[in-house]
Motif scaffolding. Structure first.
Motif, PDB file in Angstrom:
ATOM      1  N   HIS A 139     -49.747 -10.700 -23.168  1.00 24.24           N
ATOM      2  CA  HIS A 139     -50.490 -11.043 -21.945  1.00 24.24           C
ATOM      3  C   HIS A 139     -49.790 -12.122 -21.127  1.00 24.24           C
ATOM      4  O   HIS A 139     -50.428 -12.967 -20.521  1.00 24.24           O
ATOM      5  N   ARG A 140     -48.477 -12.085 -21.161  1.00 24.32           N
ATOM      6  CA  ARG A 140     -47.712 -13.073 -20.400  1.00 24.32           C
ATOM      7  C   ARG A 140     -46.798 -12.353 -19.422  1.00 24.32           C
ATOM      8  O   ARG A 140     -46.179 -11.343 -19.756  1.00 24.32           O
ATOM      9  N   ASP A 141     -46.710 -12.873 -18.216  1.00 21.94           N
ATOM     10  CA  ASP A 141     -45.837 -12.285 -17.207  1.00 21.94           C
ATOM     11  C   ASP A 141     -44.389 -12.636 -17.573  1.00 21.94           C
ATOM     12  O   ASP A 141     -43.990 -13.801 -17.563  1.00 21.94           O
ATOM     13  N   LEU A 142     -43.611 -11.610 -17.880  1.00 22.08           N
ATOM     14  CA  LEU A 142     -42.255 -11.832 -18.385  1.00 22.08           C
ATOM     15  C   LEU A 142     -41.172 -11.635 -17.331  1.00 22.08           C
ATOM     16  O   LEU A 142     -39.986 -11.723 -17.643  1.00 22.08           O
ATOM     17  N   LYS A 143     -41.588 -11.373 -16.075  1.00 21.18           N
ATOM     18  CA  LYS A 143     -40.576 -11.073 -15.060  1.00 21.18           C
ATOM     19  C   LYS A 143     -39.509 -12.159 -14.954  1.00 21.18           C
ATOM     20  O   LYS A 143     -38.317 -11.883 -14.861  1.00 21.18           O
ATOM     21  N   ALA A 144     -39.927 -13.396 -14.987  1.00 18.50           N
ATOM     22  CA  ALA A 144     -38.986 -14.511 -14.766  1.00 18.50           C
ATOM     23  C   ALA A 144     -38.012 -14.692 -15.934  1.00 18.50           C
ATOM     24  O   ALA A 144     -36.903 -15.186 -15.752  1.00 18.50           O
ATOM     25  N   LYS A 146     -37.532 -12.089 -18.464  1.00 17.57           N
ATOM     26  CA  LYS A 146     -37.250 -10.843 -19.173  1.00 17.57           C
ATOM     27  C   LYS A 146     -35.762 -10.678 -19.490  1.00 17.57           C
ATOM     28  O   LYS A 146     -35.389 -10.259 -20.589  1.00 17.57           O
ATOM     29  N   ASP A 147     -34.909 -11.009 -18.538  1.00 12.76           N
ATOM     30  CA  ASP A 147     -33.463 -10.846 -18.738  1.00 12.76           C
ATOM     31  C   ASP A 147     -32.854 -11.995 -19.545  1.00 12.76           C
ATOM     32  O   ASP A 147     -31.649 -11.985 -19.841  1.00 12.76           O
ATOM     33  N   LYS A 148     -33.666 -12.977 -19.854  1.00  8.58           N
ATOM     34  CA  LYS A 148     -33.163 -14.171 -20.547  1.00  8.58           C
ATOM     35  C   LYS A 148     -33.528 -14.216 -22.031  1.00  8.58           C
ATOM     36  O   LYS A 148     -33.096 -15.124 -22.747  1.00  8.58           O
ATOM     37  N   LEU A 149     -34.322 -13.255 -22.489  1.00  8.63           N
ATOM     38  CA  LEU A 149     -34.761 -13.296 -23.886  1.00  8.63           C
ATOM     39  C   LEU A 149     -33.756 -12.603 -24.804  1.00  8.63           C
ATOM     40  O   LEU A 149     -33.285 -11.505 -24.511  1.00  8.63           O
ATOM     41  N   LEU A 150     -33.453 -13.270 -25.911  1.00  4.11           N
ATOM     42  CA  LEU A 150     -32.530 -12.739 -26.912  1.00  4.11           C
ATOM     43  C   LEU A 150     -33.175 -12.784 -28.291  1.00  4.11           C
ATOM     44  O   LEU A 150     -34.044 -13.627 -28.554  1.00  4.11           O
ATOM     45  N   VAL A 151     -32.738 -11.903 -29.164  1.00  2.00           N
ATOM     46  CA  VAL A 151     -33.203 -11.924 -30.558  1.00  2.00           C
ATOM     47  C   VAL A 151     -32.607 -13.146 -31.262  1.00  2.00           C
ATOM     48  O   VAL A 151     -31.393 -13.338 -31.260  1.00  2.00           O
ATOM     49  N   LEU A 152     -33.462 -13.957 -31.849  1.00  5.73           N
ATOM     50  CA  LEU A 152     -32.993 -15.107 -32.628  1.00  5.73           C
ATOM     51  C   LEU A 152     -33.418 -14.913 -34.081  1.00  5.73           C
ATOM     52  O   LEU A 152     -34.571 -15.136 -34.437  1.00  5.73           O
ATOM     53  N   GLN A 153     -32.496 -14.412 -34.876  1.00  4.82           N
ATOM     54  CA  GLN A 153     -32.739 -14.231 -36.300  1.00  4.82           C
ATOM     55  C   GLN A 153     -31.713 -15.070 -37.062  1.00  4.82           C
ATOM     56  O   GLN A 153     -30.597 -14.632 -37.339  1.00  4.82           O
ATOM     57  N   PRO A 154     -32.072 -16.339 -37.357  1.00  9.09           N
ATOM     58  CA  PRO A 154     -31.103 -17.195 -38.074  1.00  9.09           C
ATOM     59  C   PRO A 154     -30.786 -16.623 -39.446  1.00  9.09           C
ATOM     60  O   PRO A 154     -31.635 -15.998 -40.088  1.00  9.09           O
ATOM     61  N   VAL A 155     -29.559 -16.874 -39.896  1.00 14.19           N
ATOM     62  CA  VAL A 155     -29.146 -16.481 -41.243  1.00 14.19           C
ATOM     63  C   VAL A 155     -28.616 -17.722 -41.953  1.00 14.19           C
ATOM     64  O   VAL A 155     -27.633 -18.316 -41.515  1.00 14.19           O
ATOM     65  N   PHE A 156     -29.307 -18.118 -43.014  1.00 15.74           N
ATOM     66  CA  PHE A 156     -28.885 -19.256 -43.827  1.00 15.74           C
ATOM     67  C   PHE A 156     -28.694 -18.887 -45.297  1.00 15.74           C
ATOM     68  O   PHE A 156     -27.869 -19.460 -45.980  1.00 15.74           O
ATOM     69  N   VAL A 157     -29.522 -17.940 -45.769  1.00 17.32           N
ATOM     70  CA  VAL A 157     -29.532 -17.618 -47.198  1.00 17.32           C
ATOM     71  C   VAL A 157     -29.403 -16.112 -47.383  1.00 17.32           C
ATOM     72  O   VAL A 157     -29.670 -15.330 -46.464  1.00 17.32           O
ATOM     73  N   TYR A 206     -40.342  -4.546 -27.843  1.00 17.23           N
ATOM     74  CA  TYR A 206     -39.617  -5.314 -26.812  1.00 17.23           C
ATOM     75  C   TYR A 206     -38.143  -4.895 -26.855  1.00 17.23           C
ATOM     76  O   TYR A 206     -37.239  -5.690 -27.090  1.00 17.23           O
ATOM     77  N   ALA A 207     -37.927  -3.616 -26.624  1.00 18.71           N
ATOM     78  CA  ALA A 207     -36.571  -3.066 -26.717  1.00 18.71           C
ATOM     79  C   ALA A 207     -35.605  -3.773 -25.769  1.00 18.71           C
ATOM     80  O   ALA A 207     -34.407  -3.868 -26.045  1.00 18.71           O
ATOM     81  N   PHE A 208     -36.125  -4.275 -24.655  1.00 18.21           N
ATOM     82  CA  PHE A 208     -35.242  -4.949 -23.698  1.00 18.21           C
ATOM     83  C   PHE A 208     -34.617  -6.223 -24.315  1.00 18.21           C
ATOM     84  O   PHE A 208     -33.522  -6.620 -23.934  1.00 18.21           O
ATOM     85  N   ILE A 209     -35.318  -6.866 -25.249  1.00 13.46           N
ATOM     86  CA  ILE A 209     -34.738  -8.053 -25.917  1.00 13.46           C
ATOM     87  C   ILE A 209     -33.556  -7.625 -26.774  1.00 13.46           C
ATOM     88  O   ILE A 209     -32.522  -8.304 -26.813  1.00 13.46           O
TER      89      ILE A 209
END
Length: 980
Positions: A139-144, A146-157, A206-209
């Protein structure tokens, strides 16, 4: 999709090595990922090489954190982007300023902020969102954004076991209990590579991410030149041809100076070396080293060029080294050859107090952007790690102590807590712990060095790369080793003291003349070499005596056969026997005689091993080079050795060698692994030994003062004071009106320095002689206090050590005086006085100090007594039935001796039992040595410094007597009269 991957170089946080990371990625079908270790780029170059080898696309980056807070992640678009990230981190490391909340503008790197960042985003800036944060997008307007979101999946272990290791690492890093490591202190247990397809499934709404992340990573190309590339500065003059010509001119000029005008052998060798140096593009390396040497010589600094570089006649002509390779039959190929796979380097030693200026010159001459010190990586190892693990587990100190006590290994074996600690230790062992600084390596790069690493600023105060010498070599850097050693400090200081105290000029560089001096060679033969570089240890003095060493070439051999590998293999004993009976040497094979006749069939040097492998087993130069690397503890690898063993035996068989002979030859070869010197190295050491020996022989007092002032050598400080007294010096206790910071000598009177007084603050060690120099000698106790502002505790130290004896008052009287002056004051006033008012003096009963009290004060404050010897402190007057000088006439007999403990050495027998070698001096001040076998020795025989009663059998080995101990006990000393 993994743009936030961490290796074990995220120190005390990440858990996987780079090979482990890549192995996991291959198993999961990952085709590209970004290495972003926390506040460092240590692993980026290694990561790129390893990924390229496995077909994965590598991308470099850095995760920037301040304390525990993730600020942003930098991802390099290309080589220039990696430099931008390294430059940014370097700026803050070197200026020691905090990382900002907002990263600076970057043209070639992307920046990823954690989701929740509310600042305006530039074109190259993005927001990273974790799968467990996706609910915040509902329920959030993502237009601003949308092109700036990236997958952040840290890997430590890697898995649950890796997560447990991570928790231990965090506990150790924070110095807290495991139970106190909170969520904010560690990663999440989901911070790992997810099963194949799992990450895509979690972001499927969120395939665009996913597209944004994939597209960003696709634009990144680490466009570094691949393969074996030389990264060092490529030219000295700016032009390769000019470098070649300059090196030729310098070599020819040096050839005339070193060998004269008509030395055909030297001329031929120099020209051949110059050809190889040019073909391998090493002209600049030689010229830069020559430039460094030239600077230091102009400054009057004394240097020693050693290591395999001393195999080069060109280096000898350029005065980089002082060992004549032609005289010693050293071959250049050991240093540099067409088949050599590793980078050679020169080891240049300076005095400890001159090296830093040489390093400063290098930085200024070649530019800070292109120059850095080499780093090292210390790892988790040894018993200290067990202690760290025990602490984070919350174990009491007594229990931790029991787990690190080797004598309790058997009883600990089945202890469940100990098993748990050892399981954690197994996970942690040999993983990186912290970055540090190499002993002396300097890198000079062609491109700015931040293309390859960010820089640290360790306590040394000079920019330092974030990887070690092994990584430097793999990247393509040849280091310059600018080292320091105390032996050079001894020589330099002794020469200065001779000039000051005796008004004599001394030239220690005419080494050829020194080597012919019969007086020096007689001293060498006697083993009377305390304080002399590399030849003062008990083992070396014994070896010199057993050999009857009385010349340079024998000393060169001795410098190598003293190494542990030679002694353990039995070759040292074989060498001594053959040295005394060369006519009866039995060679294993004619090839061995041809190659090793100079060393009586014994492999003494690394070069000997290489010659044997080539000529006996038919190995080629490349294999010989790999063997040489395998022999130096730096590169030992069981894989390399297994391959070489196979090649060695196959080659020997093909040449028709007898299998039994080959096995014995290989035994001798392999026993050298990790221990032997190159002949050039030994020769360099022997040159310096002769220089020390010359000074000790002809200027013994000045030399021993120099040894004391350059932090001694192999032995404790008291022994060098003992040697100074034996040399005829009148050694005086420290005195505020006579002593300098260090030991000083005038005529035959030597004053111990203030720096040796335990508990005296450094500011007063400096101030007392400086104030005396400015305003004259101190006239009284009050005058000293007034002029220095010393407090009660510090003055008491000076009184007790005897440093105020110039007043003519006893220590007890002075202690009374100082308490009257300062006893009621927190701090003495040091204000300028309008009128000097003398302190009131009270008539006291006679207060006398005894010599025994003085000796106890000296023991406490100097570490040794000067007023009395340790023998004088004994309760008994017994000094033994036999003295050291008489031992040789008592061989085979059982004797009683009393000895003052000097040092000890622990070794393990073939049955893994401990035995000891001890060194003592007798009441006449002469050395003798003891052997303590396991069967006749308690668990640990020595009880610290002091005198011991020794019962033992006198044995003799090649003319050197020693005592095999039967019974052994420390003798009590007289009670401290102050305590009784």
């Amino acid at each position: 999709m993994y743009l936030n991957v961490h290796s074990q170089y995220s120190l005390r946080y990440g858990t996987m090595s780079i090979p482990e990371l890549i192995g996991k990625a291959l198993d999961l079908g990952i085709t590209q990922m970004v290495l972003t270790d926390i506040n460092n780029s240590t692993g980026v170059m290694e990561f790129m090489r390893a990924c390229d080898a496995k077909g994965i696309k590598p991308i470099g980056g850095i995760e920037f954190r301040r304390n525990k807070k993730l600020l942003y992640i930098g991802i390099a678009r290309n080589k220039e982007g990696m430099k931008e990230l390294n430059d940014f981190l370097t700026l803050h490391n070197l200026s020691q300023t905090k990382l900002p909340d907002i990263a600076p503008a970057m043209q070639h790197a992307y920046l990823v902020y954690p989701f929740g960042y509310s600042g305006a985003l530039k074109d190259n800036e993005y927001l990273g969102i974790r799968f467990d944060e996706l609910s915040q997008l509902y329920h959030r307007d993502l237009k601003a954004i949308k092109d700036k979101l990236l997958v952040l999946q840290p890997v430590f272990v890697a898995d649950k076991l890796g997560y447990r290791l991570h928790e231990y690492l965090r506990g150790i890093d924070l110095n807290t209990l495991l139970t106190m490591v909170g969520p904010e202190d560690k990663c999440k247990d989901t911070d790992s590579f997810l099963p194949q397809g799992e990450l895509e499934r979690r972001f499927d709404k969120y395939a665009f991410i996913l597209d944004n992340t994939r597209n960003l990573m696709n634009t990144c190309v680490m466009d570094y030149q691949k393969g074996k590339v030389k990264r060092n500065r490529q030219t000295f003059t700016g032009n390769r041809d000019e470098d070649k010509e300059l090196l030729y001119q310098l070599a020819m000029k040096g050839l005339t100076e070193r060998y004269g005008k008509d030395h055909k052998i030297a001329l031929k060798r120099v020209k051949e070396e110059l050809r190889v140096i040019d073909e391998l593009n090493f002209c600049a390396y030689f010229l830069i080293t020559w430039d460094i040497i030239s600077y230091s010589m102009k400054k009057g600094y004394y240097h020693v060029g050693r290591g395999s570089g001393a195999n080069s006649t060109v280096a000898y002509c350029l005065r980089i080294t002082d060992v004549d390779p032609i005289e010693l039959n050293l071959y250049f190929e050991r240093f540099l050859n067409e088949q050599r796979t590793s980078a050679p380097d020169f080891d240049i030693d300076y005095s400890w107090d001159e090296r830093e200026d040489v390093q400063r010159y290098i930085f200024e001459r070649y530019g800070k952007a292109h120059t850095a010190l080499l780093g090292t990586m210390s790892t988790f190892k040894d018993r200290s790690v067990i202690r760290e693990i025990g602490k984070v587990m919350g174990l009491p100190k007594s229990e931790i102590d029991s787990f690190t006590d080797r004598t309790k290994e058997v009883e600990n074996k089945n202890n469940p807590t100990f098993k748990k600690i050892m399981a954690a230790y197994a996970l942690m062992e040999d993983r990186p712990n912290q970055r540090s600084i190499h002993a002396g390596g300097v890198l000079i790069s062609e491109e700015p060095i931040t293309y390859y690493t960010a820089l640290d600023l360790p306590p040394k105060g000079m920019p330092t790369v974030q990887w070690d010498m092994y990584e430097a070599e793999k990247i393509g850097f040849d280091k310059y080793d600018i080292l320091s050693q105390r032996g050079i400090g001894h020589i330099k200081e002794a020469v200065r003291l001779v000039e000051e105290n005796l008004q004599r000029k001394v030239d220690v560089h005419q080494v050829g003349e020194l080597m012919k001096d019969p007086t020096l060679n007689a001293r060498l033969h006697s083993g009377n070499t305390i304080g002399c570089f590399y030849i003062e240890s008990p083992a070396m003095r014994q070896l010199l005596t057993k050999l009857g060493c009385d010349n340079y070439l024998t000393l060169v051999a001795a410098s190598s056969i003293i190494r542990p590998g030679v002694a353990q293999s039995g070759m040292m004993k074989a060498y001594i026997q053959s040295y005394h009976d060369p006519e009866n040497v039995k060679y294993l094979h004619p090839v061995m005689k041809e190659m090793l006749e100079d060393t009586f069939g014994v492999m003494v040097y690394q070069e000997d091993v290489i010659k044997v492998c080539i000529h006996y087993a038919g190995m080629d130069g490349t294999d010989a080079d790999i063997l040489r690397r395998g022999m130096s503890g730096k590169y030992r690898s069981s894989v390399e050795f297994d391959r070489l063993i196979e090649k060695f035996f196959e080659g020997a068989k093909a040449l028709g060698r007898a299998e039994e002979t080959t096995r014995e030859v290989w035994r001798q070869v392999s026993s050298f692994a990790g221990y032997s010197f190159s002949k050039a190295h030994s020769a360099s050491f022997a040159v310096e030994s002769y220089q020390s020996l010359y000074l000790k022989t002809y200027f013994p007092r000045e030399f021993m003062v120099a040894v004391l002032n350059n932090y001694g050598g192999f032995y404790s400080r008291w022994l060098y004071v003992h040697e100074l007294k034996k040399a005829g010096a009148e050694v005086q206790l420290p005195c505020v009106n006579s002593s300098k910071q260090v030991v000083s000598i005038q005529g035959i009177t030597a004053h111990l320095g203030l720096i040796g007084i335990q508990g005296l603050e450094s500011k007063f060690i400096e101030l007392i002689p400086e104030e005396r120099k400015r305003n004259g000698e101190y006239r009284s106790l009050e005058d000293l206090i007034r002029r220095t502002g010393m407090g009660l505790e510090q003055v008491i130290i000076l009184i007790r050590v005897g440093a105020l004896r110039f007043t003519g008052r006893s220590k007890k009287e002075l202690l009374w005086d100082v308490h009257m002056l300062l006893g009621k004051k927190n701090k003495p006033l040091n204000d300028t006085e309008l009128f000097k008012v003398e302190a009131k003096h009270y008539k006291l009963p006679e207060l006398i100090n005894t010599r025994l009290e003085d000796a106890y004060h000296e023991l406490e404050l100097l570490g040794f007594p000067l007023s009395l010897s340790m023998f004088d402190l004994l309760k008994t007057g017994y000094r033994g039935d036999v003295y050291s000088s008489e031992l040789i006439s008592h061989v085979g007999k059982t004797v009683k001796m009393v000895g003052h403990y000097v040092c000890e050495k622990t070794v393990r027998t073939k049955n893994n039992k401990k035995m000891w070698f001890g060194t003592f001096i007798d009441a006449e001040g002469n050395f003798f040595d003891t052997t303590h076998f396991p069967d006749s020795t308690p668990v640990y025989p020595f009880r610290g410094t002091g005198c011991y009663l020794i019962l033992g059998k006198v044995v003799e080995d090649f003319g050197f007597p020693g005592v095999e101990v039967i019974r052994f006990a420390k003798l009590p000393i007289a009670d401290n009269p102050v305590m009784s």
